[in-house]
Enzyme design. Structure first.
Site, short mmCIF file in Angstrom:
data_model
loop_
_atom_site.label_atom_id
_atom_site.label_comp_id
_atom_site.label_asym_id
_atom_site.label_seq_id
_atom_site.Cartn_x
_atom_site.Cartn_y
_atom_site.Cartn_z
N HIS A 262 0.83 -1.21 0.00
CA HIS A 262 0.00 0.00 0.00
C HIS A 262 0.87 1.26 0.00
CE1 HIS A 262 -3.72 2.27 1.12
NE2 HIS A 262 -2.82 3.10 1.60
N GLU A 263 1.77 1.34 0.96
CA GLU A 263 2.61 2.55 1.03
C GLU A 263 3.56 2.60 -0.17
OE1 GLU A 263 1.69 4.81 3.07
OE2 GLU A 263 0.33 3.47 4.17
N HIS A 266 1.80 4.52 -2.80
CA HIS A 266 1.88 5.97 -2.56
C HIS A 266 3.29 6.47 -2.92
CE1 HIS A 266 -1.95 6.74 -0.66
NE2 HIS A 266 -1.76 5.86 0.30
N GLU A 292 -4.81 7.70 -3.24
CA GLU A 292 -5.22 6.43 -2.65
C GLU A 292 -5.51 5.39 -3.73
OE1 GLU A 292 -4.78 6.21 0.43
OE2 GLU A 292 -5.68 4.27 0.89
#
Ligand code: ZN
Length: 499
Positions: A262-263, A266, A292
């Site tokens: 997830h990160e 980003h 997101e």
């Protein structure tokens, strides 16, 4: 053009101050000793005061005015730079300096109180801080101004052009398709066994695996690094240095794995803005929803997909032979995609995740309007969780104290998570249409074609295009929950053998 250079120079100074603030914040959440807190809050408050002073200055305001009088002479990128800077300047000029300083102090303390009191579930100790944050946020909304409702002013900061009314419509269309389908899945999903993911997975091995996965996605460790923090996040000190954090749970294989992906998503976005945007107001995501969409795309659409595990399952099994002994591919794939009512947003499966956002959205609206008092939040949270997700938190630890965002003053922010899910599928579908071999690539560990495609379409444009327009440019479509609903129905019907 002299005026344009003057603008760039002013913005470079502001962005440098923001980078320094971000670095102090990163340190606060990773390595700072507890005793450093008071000094740290003061330092961040000082810097935020300086940033606000410069952003709201008459000098910048007049400089923009002169450039706006002559936009015909600007190339499109410079015209866009003027336009988005105007938005930031107007926002800053509407917020009184006292309020900015008061918010920096209050959120610094509220976050610290959250970190200390969350593990023991002491809502009473955290409550005064949260009351102060909501009082400030209400004043902010009034100062920023809005046409229809106060929430618009806050939402607009994260998702320009959305508006509360449209958001409600999107969410209700989403709920209409999601709620009955999730109910159908829950009737059978309890048959999936995910016990093996709670066995003991060595932390260092998990960490090393995460680093390999990040490298394969194309996250650049020459311009970034990963550290540990209680709540994973991504932060940037400019394009050359984009940091991510993760957390590892030795008894939950999912937490570190999917948090890292997830990160990483980003991080990829922030590392790949067009280099010439660095040190300007264009070096940001198009919106937080688009931001997101990139983290959720890598976490779920890639990271929870069959092709991705065709690539990784063998290696993961070799790495953890005892933990995964007797576990076949299908059982593992079903386990990481198990739909199960749970209390924690960041651990939620794809079908439950958006419901967690609905709960926060409704409570934010009520807290902001004053219809709900902060003191009554735990009870309101628990009831809404029960009626929406079918679970009731036994304590605020896993209830209204689970997220840091309200303490951080980020009200109006949660909806961008659900929007990100929707944008993500629309963008990913387009990538698949244009790259028919994408699934085979992912299954062979070739993630760079996808990363390069996203770099061209999403990452490089950064904030030079607004979210609605960006989505239309990439996909030819407007935001809609239907592609996401089709995606989950297809994936989970197949997984659970539904018609
Ligand atoms: Zn995220």
């Amino acid at each position: 053009m002299d005026k344009l250079n003057a603008l760039r120079q002013q913005l470079a100074t502001i962005v440098d101050l923001e980078a320094a603030t971000a670095l102090l914040g990163w340190d606060q959440h990773t390595y700072m000793p507890r005793g450093g807190l008071e000094a740290r809050v003061r330092q961040i408050t000082t810097l935020q005061g300086l940033i606000h002073e410069r952003m709201a200055s008459d000098e910048l305001h007049e400089l923009l005015g002169a450039l706006e009088a002559d936009t015909g002479k600007l190339d499109p990128v410079d015209a866009r730079l003027v336009l988005v800077t105007r938005r930031d300047v107007d926002q800053a000029r509407r917020l009184p300096a006292e309020l900015v300083v008061r918010k920096a102090e209050a959120t610094g303390r509220a976050l610290d109180s959250w970190m200390v009191n969350r593990p023991r579930g002491d809502f009473g100790a955290w409550r005064p801080h949260l009351e102060e944050v909501f009082a400030i946020v209400r004043l902010e909304a009034e100062a920023l101004g809005y046409e229809e409702e106060a929430y618009d002013a806050l939402l607009n900061r994260y998702e320009p052009g959305m508006g509360t009314r449209r958001l409600r419509a999107v969410f209700s269309e989403l709920a209409e398709g999601l709620v009955p389908f999730r109910r159908q899945v829950l009737e059978v999903s309890h048959r999936v066994d995910d016990e093996m993911l709670s066995r003991h997975f060595d932390g260092q091995k998990q960490w090393d695996l995460g680093l390999r996965m990040l490298k394969e996605m194309g996250y650049d460790f020459n311009h970034g690094r990963q550290d540990r923090s209680p709540h994973p996040f991504t932060t940037s000190f400019g394009l050359p240095d984009v940091r991510i954090t993760t957390r590892i749970h030795e008894n939950d294989f999912r937490a570190g794995l999917f948090g890292t992906l997830h990160e990483g998503g980003h991080g990829l976005y922030e590392q790949n803005f067009l280099p010439e945007f660095d040190r300007s107001t264009l070096a940001q995501g198009s919106s937080l929803g688009i931001h997101e969409s990139q983290s959720r795309l890598w976490e779920n659409l890639v990271g929870r997909s069959r092709p991705y595990w065709n690539r990784w399952f063998g290696e993961v099994k070799e790495l953890f032979p005892a933990q995964l002994s007797g576990v076949g591919f299908q059982a593992f794939y079903a386990a990481i995609n198990r739909v199960k009512p749970g209390l924690i947003r960041v651990e939620a499966d794809e079908l439950s995740y958006n419901l967690h956002i609905f709960v926060r959205f409704e409570l934010e609206l009520r807290l902001l309007s004053g219809d709900l008092a902060v003191a009554d939040l735990p009870e309101a949270w628990d009831s809404l969780m029960e009626s929406t997700l079918g679970v009731r938190p036994p304590s605020p630890v896993d209830g209204c104290m689970q997220d840091m965002h309200w303490a951080d003053g980020s009200v109006g922010y949660f909806p961008t998570y659900a929007l990100g899910n929707l944008y993500g599928v629309q963008i990913f579908n387009q990538a698949r249409r244009e790259m028919p071999a994408m699934d085979e690539d992912i299954a062979s560990g070739r993630l760079l074609p996808l990363k390069d495609w996203l770099t061209e379409r999403v990452y490089r444009p950064a904030r030079s295009v607004d979210p609605g327009e960006l989505l239309r440019l990439i996909t030819g479509q407007d935001l809609s929950p239907q592609p996401w609903l089709a995606y989950v129905k297809n994936k989970y019907s197949e997984l659970y053998g539904l018609d």
